[in-house]
Design a protein around this motif. Structure first.
Motif, short mmCIF file in Angstrom:
data_model
loop_
_atom_site.label_atom_id
_atom_site.label_comp_id
_atom_site.label_asym_id
_atom_site.label_seq_id
_atom_site.Cartn_x
_atom_site.Cartn_y
_atom_site.Cartn_z
N ASP A 3 12.70 42.74 43.58
CA ASP A 3 13.35 43.93 44.56
C ASP A 3 12.83 45.18 44.21
O ASP A 3 11.87 45.68 45.07
N GLN A 24 9.18 45.10 45.38
CA GLN A 24 8.99 45.80 47.19
C GLN A 24 9.36 47.17 47.42
O GLN A 24 8.92 47.72 48.29
N LEU A 25 10.51 46.99 46.37
CA LEU A 25 11.04 49.09 47.11
C LEU A 25 9.63 50.01 46.89
O LEU A 25 9.04 50.66 47.17
N ARG A 58 7.15 48.93 49.17
CA ARG A 58 7.20 50.16 50.64
C ARG A 58 7.65 51.50 50.84
O ARG A 58 6.94 51.95 51.84
N ARG A 59 7.62 51.89 49.24
CA ARG A 59 7.56 53.21 49.40
C ARG A 59 5.59 53.65 49.60
O ARG A 59 6.03 54.88 49.81
N THR A 103 7.36 56.50 42.04
CA THR A 103 9.36 56.29 42.81
C THR A 103 9.81 56.82 41.22
O THR A 103 8.91 55.81 40.08
N GLN A 146 15.47 57.49 41.97
CA GLN A 146 15.11 57.07 42.92
C GLN A 146 15.68 55.27 43.14
O GLN A 146 15.88 55.27 43.85
N ILE A 147 14.63 54.86 42.03
CA ILE A 147 15.06 53.02 42.33
C ILE A 147 16.38 52.86 41.73
O ILE A 147 17.16 51.73 42.54
N GLU A 188 18.35 53.75 45.30
CA GLU A 188 18.53 53.15 46.13
C GLU A 188 18.77 51.32 46.23
O GLU A 188 19.26 50.13 46.65
N LEU A 189 18.50 50.38 44.79
CA LEU A 189 18.72 49.63 44.26
C LEU A 189 20.43 49.25 44.19
O LEU A 189 20.70 48.20 43.69
#
Length: 150
Positions: free
Chosen positions: A27, A30-31, A34-35, A43, A47-48, A51-52
């Motif tokens: 995860d 993938q984040l 994407r970023r 990131t 922020q992680i 978002e998660l």
């Protein structure tokens, strides 16, 4: 499952499989991917976490594993740290997996129509490498269960 160290089996690849076997780490990767595709230069942990929806200690623990396996890099800016995905370790896995994928599909490989906006070259390559590694890991587990008769 025991992986044998054949002459053509890259060192540390087993470690990469162990690292990406964890869902939280996937995860996070993938984040970060994407970023990166959105043009972010890194990131932050906060922020992680946001978002998660997982705790800061959990994110930090997984980022340490990802950093030690060189799947992420870190850039320090004062007290803050910014993480970015690194695809080189996954390229080793990808290079090792390609012959299996070619043997498995040959000329019957499915065509995929992507009508989405194209990703930047680096992000597209990272997504391809990561996707192949994840698919292979899933295949290895499914094959192991079949062999066990489950």
């Amino acid at each position: 499952m025991v992986l044998r160290a054949w002459d053509d089996y890259p060192d540390l690849m087993t470690d990469i499989f162990d690292v990406i076997a964890d869902g939280t780490r996937r995860d996070i990767l993938q984040l970060l991917l994407r970023r990166a595709a959105d043009g972010d230069a890194g990131t932050s942990v906060s922020q992680i976490v946001s978002e998660l929806g997982i705790s800061q200690p959990t994110v930090s623990k997984h980022l340490k594993v990802l950093r030690e396996s060189e799947l992420v890099s870190v850039r320090e800016d004062g007290q803050r740290r910014f993480y970015s995905i690194e695809v080189e370790p996954l390229e080793v896995v990808d290079d090792w997996l390609v012959p299996f994928l070619v043997d498995a599909f040959g000329d019957d490989a499915p065509d995929i129509d992507l009508s989405l906006a194209p990703l930047p070259d680096g992000a597209a390559h990272a997504a391809e490498v990561f996707g192949r590694a994840a698919a292979s890991a899933k295949h290895v587990v499914a094959t192991a269960f079949k062999r066990l008769g489950s």
